[in-house]
Structure formats: C-alpha cells, structure tokens
Design a protein around this motif. Structure first.
Motif, PDB file in Angstrom:
ATOM      1  N   UNK A  38       0.825  -1.207   0.000  1.00  0.00           N
ATOM      2  CA  UNK A  38       0.000   0.000   0.000  1.00  0.00           C
ATOM      3  C   UNK A  38       0.859   1.257   0.000  1.00  0.00           C
ATOM      4  N   UNK A  39       1.959   1.253   0.739  1.00  0.00           N
ATOM      5  CA  UNK A  39       2.817   2.439   0.787  1.00  0.00           C
ATOM      6  C   UNK A  39       3.395   2.756  -0.594  1.00  0.00           C
ATOM      7  N   UNK A  40       3.808   1.721  -1.321  1.00  0.00           N
ATOM      8  CA  UNK A  40       4.336   1.947  -2.667  1.00  0.00           C
ATOM      9  C   UNK A  40       3.239   2.450  -3.601  1.00  0.00           C
ATOM     10  N   UNK A  41       2.026   1.924  -3.418  1.00  0.00           N
ATOM     11  CA  UNK A  41       0.907   2.380  -4.241  1.00  0.00           C
ATOM     12  C   UNK A  41       0.629   3.857  -3.989  1.00  0.00           C
ATOM     13  N   UNK A  42       0.692   4.280  -2.726  1.00  0.00           N
ATOM     14  CA  UNK A  42       0.480   5.692  -2.422  1.00  0.00           C
ATOM     15  C   UNK A  42       1.564   6.543  -3.087  1.00  0.00           C
ATOM     16  N   UNK A  43       2.789   6.071  -3.058  1.00  0.00           N
ATOM     17  CA  UNK A  43       3.876   6.829  -3.681  1.00  0.00           C
ATOM     18  C   UNK A  43       3.606   7.034  -5.168  1.00  0.00           C
ATOM     19  N   UNK A  44       3.106   5.995  -5.843  1.00  0.00           N
ATOM     20  CA  UNK A  44       2.799   6.129  -7.269  1.00  0.00           C
ATOM     21  C   UNK A  44       1.681   7.130  -7.499  1.00  0.00           C
ATOM     22  N   UNK A  45       0.670   7.119  -6.636  1.00  0.00           N
ATOM     23  CA  UNK A  45      -0.434   8.081  -6.781  1.00  0.00           C
ATOM     24  C   UNK A  45       0.059   9.499  -6.566  1.00  0.00           C
ATOM     25  N   UNK A  46       0.918   9.705  -5.578  1.00  0.00           N
ATOM     26  CA  UNK A  46       1.435  11.051  -5.302  1.00  0.00           C
ATOM     27  C   UNK A  46       2.325  11.546  -6.433  1.00  0.00           C
ATOM     28  N   UNK A  47       3.094  10.629  -7.029  1.00  0.00           N
ATOM     29  CA  UNK A  47       3.981  11.026  -8.120  1.00  0.00           C
ATOM     30  C   UNK A  47       3.213  11.241  -9.419  1.00  0.00           C
ATOM     31  N   UNK A  48       2.142  10.493  -9.621  1.00  0.00           N
ATOM     32  CA  UNK A  48       1.437  10.531 -10.907  1.00  0.00           C
ATOM     33  C   UNK A  48       0.345  11.560 -11.009  1.00  0.00           C
ATOM     34  N   UNK A  49      -0.254  11.956  -9.891  1.00  0.00           N
ATOM     35  CA  UNK A  49      -1.417  12.843  -9.937  1.00  0.00           C
ATOM     36  C   UNK A  49      -1.060  14.245  -9.461  1.00  0.00           C
ATOM     37  N   UNK A  50      -1.470  15.273 -10.191  1.00  0.00           N
ATOM     38  CA  UNK A  50      -1.418  16.615  -9.620  1.00  0.00           C
ATOM     39  C   UNK A  50      -2.455  16.709  -8.497  1.00  0.00           C
ATOM     40  N   UNK A  51      -2.123  17.375  -7.434  1.00  0.00           N
ATOM     41  CA  UNK A  51      -3.060  17.539  -6.312  1.00  0.00           C
ATOM     42  C   UNK A  51      -3.766  16.226  -6.000  1.00  0.00           C
ATOM     43  N   UNK A  52      -2.993  15.178  -5.687  1.00  0.00           N
ATOM     44  CA  UNK A  52      -3.564  13.830  -5.623  1.00  0.00           C
ATOM     45  C   UNK A  52      -4.741  13.682  -4.664  1.00  0.00           C
ATOM     46  N   UNK A  53      -4.670  14.291  -3.477  1.00  0.00           N
ATOM     47  CA  UNK A  53      -5.749  14.113  -2.501  1.00  0.00           C
ATOM     48  C   UNK A  53      -7.059  14.703  -3.000  1.00  0.00           C
ATOM     49  N   UNK A  54      -6.973  15.757  -3.805  1.00  0.00           N
ATOM     50  CA  UNK A  54      -8.185  16.360  -4.367  1.00  0.00           C
ATOM     51  C   UNK A  54      -8.641  15.628  -5.621  1.00  0.00           C
ATOM     52  N   UNK A  55      -7.684  15.404  -6.521  1.00  0.00           N
ATOM     53  CA  UNK A  55      -8.055  14.884  -7.834  1.00  0.00           C
ATOM     54  C   UNK A  55      -8.676  13.496  -7.750  1.00  0.00           C
ATOM     55  N   UNK A  56      -8.215  12.666  -6.830  1.00  0.00           N
ATOM     56  CA  UNK A  56      -8.769  11.308  -6.753  1.00  0.00           C
ATOM     57  C   UNK A  56     -10.228  11.312  -6.314  1.00  0.00           C
ATOM     58  N   UNK A  57     -10.696  12.445  -5.736  1.00  0.00           N
ATOM     59  CA  UNK A  57     -12.091  12.535  -5.294  1.00  0.00           C
ATOM     60  C   UNK A  57     -13.024  12.953  -6.414  1.00  0.00           C
ATOM     61  N   UNK A  58     -12.495  13.682  -7.403  1.00  0.00           N
ATOM     62  CA  UNK A  58     -13.365  14.246  -8.440  1.00  0.00           C
ATOM     63  C   UNK A  58     -12.991  13.784  -9.846  1.00  0.00           C
ATOM     64  N   UNK A  59     -11.989  12.886  -9.963  1.00  0.00           N
ATOM     65  CA  UNK A  59     -11.510  12.456 -11.279  1.00  0.00           C
ATOM     66  C   UNK A  59     -12.635  11.803 -12.073  1.00  0.00           C
ATOM     67  N   UNK A  60     -12.743  12.156 -13.350  1.00  0.00           N
ATOM     68  CA  UNK A  60     -13.778  11.587 -14.225  1.00  0.00           C
ATOM     69  C   UNK A  60     -13.338  10.264 -14.847  1.00  0.00           C
ATOM     70  N   UNK A  61     -12.163   9.768 -14.496  1.00  0.00           N
ATOM     71  CA  UNK A  61     -11.657   8.444 -14.873  1.00  0.00           C
ATOM     72  C   UNK A  61     -11.704   8.151 -16.376  1.00  0.00           C
ATOM     73  N   UNK A  62     -11.025   8.948 -17.200  1.00  0.00           N
ATOM     74  CA  UNK A  62     -10.927   8.574 -18.613  1.00  0.00           C
ATOM     75  C   UNK A  62     -10.173   7.255 -18.810  1.00  0.00           C
ATOM     76  N   UNK A  63      -9.391   6.859 -17.800  1.00  0.00           N
ATOM     77  CA  UNK A  63      -8.690   5.576 -17.883  1.00  0.00           C
ATOM     78  C   UNK A  63      -9.657   4.411 -18.018  1.00  0.00           C
ATOM     79  N   UNK A  64     -10.868   4.580 -17.488  1.00  0.00           N
ATOM     80  CA  UNK A  64     -11.855   3.499 -17.550  1.00  0.00           C
ATOM     81  C   UNK A  64     -12.253   3.195 -18.987  1.00  0.00           C
ATOM     82  N   UNK A  65     -12.224   4.238 -19.840  1.00  0.00           N
ATOM     83  CA  UNK A  65     -12.567   4.010 -21.239  1.00  0.00           C
ATOM     84  C   UNK A  65     -11.472   3.223 -21.950  1.00  0.00           C
ATOM     85  N   UNK A  66     -10.238   3.347 -21.476  1.00  0.00           N
ATOM     86  CA  UNK A  66      -9.137   2.607 -22.087  1.00  0.00           C
ATOM     87  C   UNK A  66      -8.971   1.214 -21.533  1.00  0.00           C
TER      88      UNK A  66
END
Length: 731
Positions: A38-66
């Motif tokens: 889980x700690x490594x997963x959090x590191x990837x989220x923090x490195x990959x997302x701008x404003x990760x704590x905010x964006x993960x709450x409102x992301x429209x998940x275009x990845x789901x279409x892919x």
C-alpha cells in the motif's frame, strides 16, 4: 539501431495510462495493491497525480474508457483504488530543501483546478510566483463541489499559497510587462485575448502563457496546469517549447486474450475499499504489456527485459562504453533464428540488431576472438582441407548437389548414398562438398562471408549455372540470397517429387518432427519432409513449436561456441517439448539434440534404411570425429586413401575426451603438438616421471598438451589452450 528499438512496443503505455491525460501509472499502482504494497501504491499516486488528494475525489476516470477489462465486463475502479492508497498508505517523507527559490520573476493569475495544479508544479520546481487570485479563493469553482471535504480544500489552498505574495484582485496584463513570465489560468474572461497554441499555451506576447477555457474533465484541467508550467520553464531556459511534447492517447500494445473474459468490479461494502476489497479489485488488472516474444525465446529470458532493452544495450555497448564492453557475450548469445520477429506484433528481429552489432564489433576490433574461434577454424577446415567436387558431366551438369559441410561430418553415408540416388534418378548431377560460409556471417565477418559466397557463385557459374539441390537449410537460406529462386531446391522436395530412395514401410514408429530454424519460412521443404516420413509408414506428431514458430537447437548464431551453457539449455528445452523421439532434417540439430540423450534421427537415416527395419538413433559425435568424417568423405569421393585418424595414435580416457570436446581441442591438434615436441620442439619433463608438457602456437592459440608414451600410443593426461604467446627470454 534506433529504428529497430522503436519497433518494440513493450515500453508503450498500457491502455489505461495512454487514456489518462496525466499519464498515471495505473498498471503499477494495481500491481502494488495486488501484492499488498500500500505504501508503494500511495507513492505512485502522489507522483502521478497533480493535487492527488483532491483529484482522486473528483476524477472523471478517462482511464476506464481505455481499460480492456471493460470490453466484456467492468473497467478497473482506478479512482477508488487511488483513494484507498492515499488514505491507507504512509505519506512519503519529504526531504527538506536548502536550495534558494529561483530568481525568475513569475506571475500566476487565476483560480480553479488549473491554477492550483500550475501553482503546485511551480512550487515543486522552486519558483516563487506572485499570485493574483481573481475570485474570493484560489479554489474557485471547487468550493461548490460537495465531493471534496471543505477542510481538505482549505488546507490544500493554504499550503499552495504559504509564503507567497498573494493579491486578491484581477490585474491588468499591461501593468505586468516587466515580469519574466506570466501564467493566466483563470475562469473569468481575463483569459488572454488572442491566438494561443493548443500544445504549449504560448500566446502572441513574449513570456505570456494562457490556458484555454476550463475543461469539463477535472483530470484534463489538472494536466493543463502542469503543461503550462513546462512551457514556462522551457521559455526561461531558452529551449524549444514544443520538442518531444506530442501526446497520443493510443498505444501499440496488443490486447491480452484475457480481455475477452467477463470480469466484474468489486463493490465496496462501505464508503471506500478496505484492504481485501482493494487487493481483489487491483488483482483484476491484466497488467497489460507485450513481451509476447519472451516465453518463446530462451535468449530473451536469459538476460531479462524487453527487446527494446536488448537493442539499446547493443547500441550502448558499441557507442557509449569506452573500456570493458560488458555486453559482448550478450550480443553473441543470440541464435539469430528470427523467432522473435515471427511472434512480435511489429516484426522486431532482435537477431538483426545482434548481427549488426557483431559486424561493428569486428570492424572496430572489439569482437572477443574466443567466442567464435572453433567454428571459424572448422569453417576453414571445410573450405581448405575437405572441399571437393565430383562432376561426371565434364563441366556442364544439369543438377548440382550441395549437401554443405556438416551432413558428411555427421555421417558420410548420408552424402554418398543420397548422391547415388540422385544420379540414378536425375542423370547429370555434380556433387560439391564444401561450406557456405555461415560461420563467417553469424560471427559478424561479413566481408569474409561475402568473399566465400563470391567464390561459391563463381564456381556455380563455371559449372553452367545448374539447378542446385541442398540438404542443409542454412546453406539453402544463404544461397537463396545470391542465385535465382527457381535455380534452388532442397533434397526433400526432390525426393518427394521423384520418389523414395528405398520403398516400403519401416517398423511402426511415432515421432515428432523438428523443423530447423533456418527453414522457418520454407514451407515447401517442411511439407516434403512430412510427406516423405508418412510414405515410410511413420506416424507424425507436431512439436508444440513447429514450422514458423520452431526454435533453434542452440547451434545457430554460433551460440554453441560463445555461450555453451545457453546452447545446451536451448537443445534441452527443445527435446523436453515432446515425449516422442525426434526426427530432424538438419545435421547439427541431430548432433545437439543427441547430446541431450534424447532419441533423435536424421531423416536420411530413416529414408535410406531397408523396409521393415528402423535403425537405432545414431549417437552424437565429438567435434574431432566430425572433422575426421569429412576427411573420410573426401577420400571416398576422390578415390584416395583417407589419412589415419589422429585418435588412432592417442590414448585419452573418456572423461578427459569429453572435456577436450567441450574445449574445442581436436585430436589432430594434440598430435601435432606432441610430434613437434618429440622432434625437438619446446617441452618440459615432470620431475621423477616420464610425463611431458609441450606447447605449440596453432594459429592465434597456444595449445598445451601433457602426455607420456605407452607402447605405440601417446597417452594424453590433459590439454588446454589460451590466446597468449609464449616467447623465449635470453640473457
């Protein structure tokens, strides 16, 4: 090399990451959570997302279409997994920075998610911009989003603005003309009026960058905030704003077959995933990648990584490394068989890169001489000592039988009886036993190979350009490069057309046919071999890797010499792929498979046997015995007396005999050293015994032999070679 490297799709983004505007490593995060990291997963989220704590709450998940899981079932719930990782994982410890802020005078104007993402990126790059907030809060419209806890939003805004010069007003752009860069990221009509580049967000005014009107996609808006800061930084550095920034939402990765299976999302029992739910949902990820070639190729498994990494390593070994070229053995360990290109979605042939690297190594003097020493010596022997031609036509045969140099080395009878059969059925047939130069080609000595083939073509033209019959698939593939295709056929096609040498069925037998790798794309010879065996009453089973997907025995590319252990494992893997005896139509496949202890026939042993009987599998031969067989064959064909085999003068115990075979030391070479020593050459006598140690320089090697005399035989106690020259030192 670079063009070949770009053919590999392994480093292409997976479908989800390609669809994500910020390129989030969804595959890596899922892999970590599936392993409970889980700690490594959090590191990837923090490195990959701008404003990760905010964006993960409102992301429209275009990845789901892919996500390919969505083809038949539910896409992976990436935002929910990111929320779990950020909630449960330990935050990354930030190291204090003692570097001063950058001196550049930068202004940020705006509010909303784009402005916040831009400010986060500016601060990460040590810029301290002056901020103009055009509304009552930097958060702008995010204040009305009920999905974001107000406390989290306020804390995020406070952290972004801490220590900066902040004004809550809408400035006039003309009043900011003295600043180095201006970033406009605003939801109001203040957005810079005029043309704006869609890729770099540069405007018509020097140093002013402006985002377009807000996107309905939160993750796209966050991406824009990051991208505009990249343009600002390049502008300040005087670099190109657009170089290397083209972005595609597509990927060349093949869809995994599991994508056609129905897989449903894990539904959390509470407000979010618990540990087991997150792990189960992440485990649904197919970890999309290519590596289609790796399960097929032992060489690609040997050194790990993608073909792109192999080609890059080859390039670096040639261009970048200045001292010890550590990838030399890696480069020389490819069999050049082409199987990787056969199974690769883009046709990338690692062997092509390996061969080109070998040529460059030879040209620049960096090819290790020991890697290909024996096969090049053996080729020289075939070209100089055992080359012979039989031509009853007197110089104008209709056909030319060219069995190559290895068929007669395995068994002279295979050549003589095949030739007798061809002359009986076809009439005007010449026979030429020699080498096609394959070891030179495989060893990267292209100029030497070209010279050999020029001589070959010259002699063929002197014979009146007869139609050539080959019994070696390697010879066939190389000669095909130099003469018209309609002037070349194989012994198996001819036999299939004009009839078996000996009719009648053999004793009942079920075998697995093993195609040589150099006949991978020669369907006609593959089909003829199978029909010939069926005509002899032999039941056939296909190898799990046959025809176009056949694999190398380990001899190809001279791997048996450069990396003997890998060659042995290649042969072992091949024979382990069947429970039946093998039938091959390559002499060296016969030898290498025979060395594993697996029952293996060359097809000629079965085609030239009397009806009703099946000969036992022929044991493999030592390399020294193979050379003696070629000398015997030449004597038979020329009507001369074969020279006495060197082994008849030597006594070598079986364990040592096996060891010398692995060291590529020939009996004739040992005998030459002993005879030189006995004729006054250099030798040392062991104290209190009649054992001598002698050495002699043979070509580029110094060969040492420890021997004694027993009756009429020389007893060999040990022998080894090296590439140092031993010289005398006189006072």
């Amino acid at each position: 090399m670079r063009e070949l490297e770009d053919l590999c799709v392994q480093e292409d983004h997976p479908f989800c990451q390609a669809a994500c505007p910020v390129g989030m490593d969804c595959r890596g995060l899922c892999a970590d959570l599936a392993e409970g990291l889980v700690d490594q997963a959090r590191m990837k989220a923090e490195e990959g997302l701008p404003l990760p704590l905010l964006l993960c709450l409102i992301c429209d998940e275009p990845c789901a279409k892919g996500c390919v899981r969505g083809i038949k079932g539910d896409s992976i719930s990436m935002a929910a997994l990111e929320r779990f990782a950020l909630r449960e994982g330990a935050p990354r410890r930030k190291k204090p920075s003692f570097l001063a802020p950058r001196p550049n005078r930068v202004v940020l104007i705006g509010e909303g998610l784009g402005a916040m993402a831009a400010l986060e990126s500016l601060r990460a790059k040590r810029y301290a911009p002056k901020v103009y907030v055009t509304g009552d809060s930097l958060a702008g419209p995010l204040q009305d989003d009920t999905r974001i806890p107000r406390e989290l939003l306020d804390d995020t805004v406070e952290g972004l603005l801490a220590g900066l010069d902040v004004k809550y007003l809408q400035p006039d752009l003309d009043s900011l003309s003295g600043w180095d860069c201006i970033v406009v990221a605003d939801t109001s009509p203040l957005r810079y009026p005029g043309p704006m580049d869609d890729l770099t967000y540069a405007t018509g005014s020097e140093g002013i960058f402006s985002l377009p009107m807000p996107s309905p996609s939160p993750v796209e808006e966050a991406r824009r905030g990051r991208e505009i800061v990249l343009s600002l930084e390049r502008h300040l550095q005087g670099a190109s704003l657009s170089a290397g920034r083209s972005r595609s939402s597509s990927t060349r990765l093949p869809k995994p077959p599991e994508a056609e299976e129905i897989s449903l999302a894990v539904r959390p029992k509470g407000d979010g995933f618990d540990f087991e739910e997150a792990r189960s949902e992440a485990s649904r990820c197919l970890l999309c990648q290519c590596l289609k070639c790796q399960p097929w190729c032992l060489y690609l498994q040997e050194y790990g990584g993608s073909p792109r990494r192999y080609v890059r390593t080859f390039h670096n070994n040639l261009i970048i490394n200045k001292g010890n070229r550590t990838a030399n053995r890696m480069i020389d360990s490819c069999t050049l068989c082409g199987l990787c290109a056969q199974v690769c979605p883009t046709g990338l042939d690692v062997g092509q890169a390996s061969l080109e690297s070998r040529r460059k190594m030879v040209e620049t003097g960096h090819m290790p001489p020991s890697h290909h020493d024996y096969p090049l010596r053996d080729m020289a022997s075939a070209l100089e000592e055992t080359d012979c031609t039989v031509d009853p036509s007197g110089g104008s045969p209709e056909w030319l039988f060219f069995p190559g140099c290895q068929l007669g080395a395995s068994e002279p009878r295979w050549v003589t009886e095949s030739y007798r059969y061809l002359t009986d059925r076809l009439g005007s047939v010449a026979l030429w036993v020699s080498c096609c130069g394959a070891p030179a080609r495989w060893g990267g000595r292209e100029e030497l190979f070209s010279d050999i083939m020029d001589l070959w073509v010259g002699r063929w033209e002197e014979l009146g350009r007869p139609k050539v019959i080959t019994a070696c698939s390697t010879c066939h593939s190389l000669i095909r490069e130099r003469i018209p295709k309609d002037s070349l056929t194989t012994l198996w096609e001819v036999m299939d057309h004009i009839g078996l040498p000996i009719k009648g069925e053999l004793a009942p037998l079920t075998v697995t046919v093993s195609d040589p790798c150099t006949a991978r794309h020669h369907r006609a010879s593959q089909d003829s071999v199978r029909r010939l065996l069926a005509k002899r009453g032999i039941s056939l089973e296909e190898h799990r890797m046959s025809r176009e997907t056949t694999e190398c025995c380990g001899f190809g590319g001279l791997v048996f010499s450069a990396n003997p252990d890998l060659a042995r494992r290649s042969a072992k893997r091949r024979v382990d792929g069947t429970d039946r005896p093998l039938v091959v139509f390559c002499a060296l496949c016969h030898e290498l498979y025979g060395r594993t202890g697996h029952d293996t026939w060359h097809i000629l042993d079965l085609l030239l046997s009397e009806a009703g009987t099946t000969p036992p599998p022929r044991p493999f031969l030592r390399w020294s015995d193979r050379r003696d067989n070629r000398r015997k064959l030449k004597a038979i064909l020329t009507g001369t007396t074969a020279p006495e085999a060197a082994s008849s003068y030597l006594h070598i115990e079986e364990p040592l005999r096996h060891l010398l075979d692995e060291r590529w030391i020939m009996d004739s070479e040992i005998l030459a050293v002993i005879e030189e020593a006995e004729s006054g050459g250099p030798r040392l006598k062991r104290k209190d015994s009649e054992v001598y140690l002698a050495h002699s320089v043979l070509g580029e090697r110094t060969l040492w032999v420890q021997y004694s005399k027993r009756g009429d035989l020389w007893v060999v106690h040990d022998s080894y070679s090296h590439r140092m020259t031993i010289g005398e030192v006189r006072p």
